[in-house]
Structure formats: C-alpha cells, structure tokens
Design a protein around this motif. Structure first.
Motif, short mmCIF file in Angstrom:
data_model
loop_
_atom_site.label_atom_id
_atom_site.label_comp_id
_atom_site.label_asym_id
_atom_site.label_seq_id
_atom_site.Cartn_x
_atom_site.Cartn_y
_atom_site.Cartn_z
N SER A 285 0.61 0.36 9.22
CA SER A 285 -0.52 -0.42 9.70
C SER A 285 -1.38 -0.81 8.50
N ILE A 286 -1.88 -2.06 8.54
CA ILE A 286 -2.80 -2.52 7.51
C ILE A 286 -4.06 -3.04 8.17
N SER A 287 -5.15 -3.02 7.40
CA SER A 287 -6.45 -3.38 7.96
C SER A 287 -7.23 -4.26 7.00
N ASP A 288 -8.09 -5.07 7.56
CA ASP A 288 -9.06 -5.84 6.79
C ASP A 288 -10.04 -4.85 6.17
N PRO A 289 -10.17 -4.82 4.84
CA PRO A 289 -11.07 -3.84 4.22
C PRO A 289 -12.52 -3.99 4.65
N ASN A 290 -12.90 -5.18 5.17
CA ASN A 290 -14.26 -5.39 5.65
C ASN A 290 -14.41 -5.06 7.13
N ALA B 74 -0.55 -10.60 0.70
CA ALA B 74 -0.76 -11.94 1.27
C ALA B 74 -2.14 -12.11 1.87
N LEU B 75 -2.67 -11.06 2.48
CA LEU B 75 -3.92 -11.18 3.23
C LEU B 75 -5.12 -10.52 2.57
N GLY B 76 -4.89 -9.75 1.50
CA GLY B 76 -5.99 -9.00 0.90
C GLY B 76 -6.37 -7.79 1.74
N TYR B 77 -5.45 -7.34 2.60
CA TYR B 77 -5.67 -6.17 3.44
C TYR B 77 -5.34 -4.91 2.63
N THR B 78 -5.63 -3.76 3.24
CA THR B 78 -5.28 -2.47 2.66
C THR B 78 -4.53 -1.64 3.71
N ALA B 79 -3.80 -0.64 3.24
CA ALA B 79 -3.13 0.26 4.18
C ALA B 79 -4.20 0.93 5.05
N SER B 80 -3.92 1.04 6.34
CA SER B 80 -4.88 1.67 7.25
C SER B 80 -5.04 3.14 6.92
N ASP B 81 -6.26 3.63 7.11
CA ASP B 81 -6.54 5.04 6.87
C ASP B 81 -5.82 5.91 7.89
N PRO B 82 -5.50 7.14 7.52
CA PRO B 82 -4.91 8.07 8.49
C PRO B 82 -5.96 8.42 9.55
N PRO B 83 -5.52 9.00 10.66
CA PRO B 83 -6.47 9.39 11.71
C PRO B 83 -7.53 10.35 11.18
N ALA B 84 -8.69 10.32 11.81
CA ALA B 84 -9.79 11.21 11.43
C ALA B 84 -9.31 12.66 11.43
N SER C 213 -6.35 -5.58 12.84
CA SER C 213 -5.32 -4.83 12.12
C SER C 213 -3.95 -5.44 12.43
N ILE C 214 -3.00 -5.17 11.56
CA ILE C 214 -1.62 -5.60 11.79
C ILE C 214 -0.73 -4.38 11.67
N SER C 215 0.13 -4.20 12.65
CA SER C 215 1.06 -3.08 12.67
C SER C 215 2.47 -3.58 12.39
N PHE C 216 3.29 -2.70 11.85
CA PHE C 216 4.68 -3.00 11.55
C PHE C 216 5.52 -1.92 12.20
#
Length: 145
Positions: free
Chosen positions: A58-63, A24-34, A68-71
């Motif tokens: 969690s998903i994030s704006d690729p830019n 829906a938003l063009g987001y991507t799954a958030s990266d795992p912790p460093a 971020s949006i969490s579920f």
C-alpha cells in the motif's frame, strides 16, 4: 454521505509495482498499523508466513489528501487493456503554451521510463503531442497528460 475508498491494482509483484507508483505519484509506502514499527514486525506478530509478505502493498499521499493505492498479488497476468487507468496531469492544462506542455509531458515520461515504464504510444492532436500512453512495470496502462 461519502464512502472512504482506495484504488487497488492487481499485480504479480506488489512491492515492485508499489515502488514504481511511489516514483510516479510522489507517494510513500504506507505506514504499518498502529502499535508496530515495521510491516515485518506486524507480519511476524500475526504469524504471517514470510512467503506471503509480498502478497500486498500500500502507498499513500504523504500529505494525506489523496486516496491510498493498494497492490494485490494475483496469479493471473493482465490479458486485456485496462478499463480504468490513471492520468498523471503534469502539463498544466490546455491554457498553457503547447511547448511548455510538451516539455512537462516529455520530462515526466522520461523519468517514468527510467523507473521501469514502457512507452505504448505518443498521442498527437493536430501534429502536437497531447499525451503519452505508458505502462507500468507489469503492463498496467496509464497516461501522462
């Protein structure tokens, strides 16, 4: 001073709902912790039981510009209309010709229906489409305007 924030959506299946909202938003799954290449590696290293791996997503704006949006997995189902919802602003605003606005709204609505959304209502003003009221795969309200 501003405060960093994220939006959290309660749901029964965080992975499912996160995938829908990526579409829906063009987001991507958030990266795992460093320090970890995958979420599975992070869960394993922290001894998180495998049956808890879908307790959140969690998903994030690729830019990196938008929040971020969490579920978060919760046991209870949604019982009333959301008091807060997202408006996906795809039409270009009221200064755009109505036929273009309606094409953009309907195209996005069709894509989201194919991705698992449900149409609640087509909302019209003066016999012209103003917006679509939809729900994500778990019934969370949002609009395409």
């Amino acid at each position: 001073m501003t405060t960093k924030w994220t939006l959290t959506i309660d749901c029964a299946d965080p992975a499912l709902v996160a995938r829908f909202w990526c579409t829906a938003l063009g987001y991507t799954a958030s990266d795992p912790p460093a320090g970890w290449d995958t979420w599975e590696a992070w869960f394993t290293d922290l001894n998180v039981p495998e049956d808890e791996w879908n307790d959140g997503a969690s998903i994030s704006d690729p830019n990196g510009a938008l929040p971020s949006i969490s579920f978060l997995k919760v046991p209870e189902p949604r019982t009333v209309k959301n008091r807060l919802h997202l408006d996906l602003q795809v039409a270009g605003g009221r200064s755009e010709p109505q036929h273009l606005r309606e094409q953009r709204i309907r195209r996005t609505g069709d894509e989201l229906l194919a991705a698992g959304a449900t149409l609640v209502q087509e909302v019209s003003t003066d016999n012209t489409l103003d917006h679509l009221w939809l729900q994500d795969p778990e019934g969370n309200d949002f609009c395409v305007v």
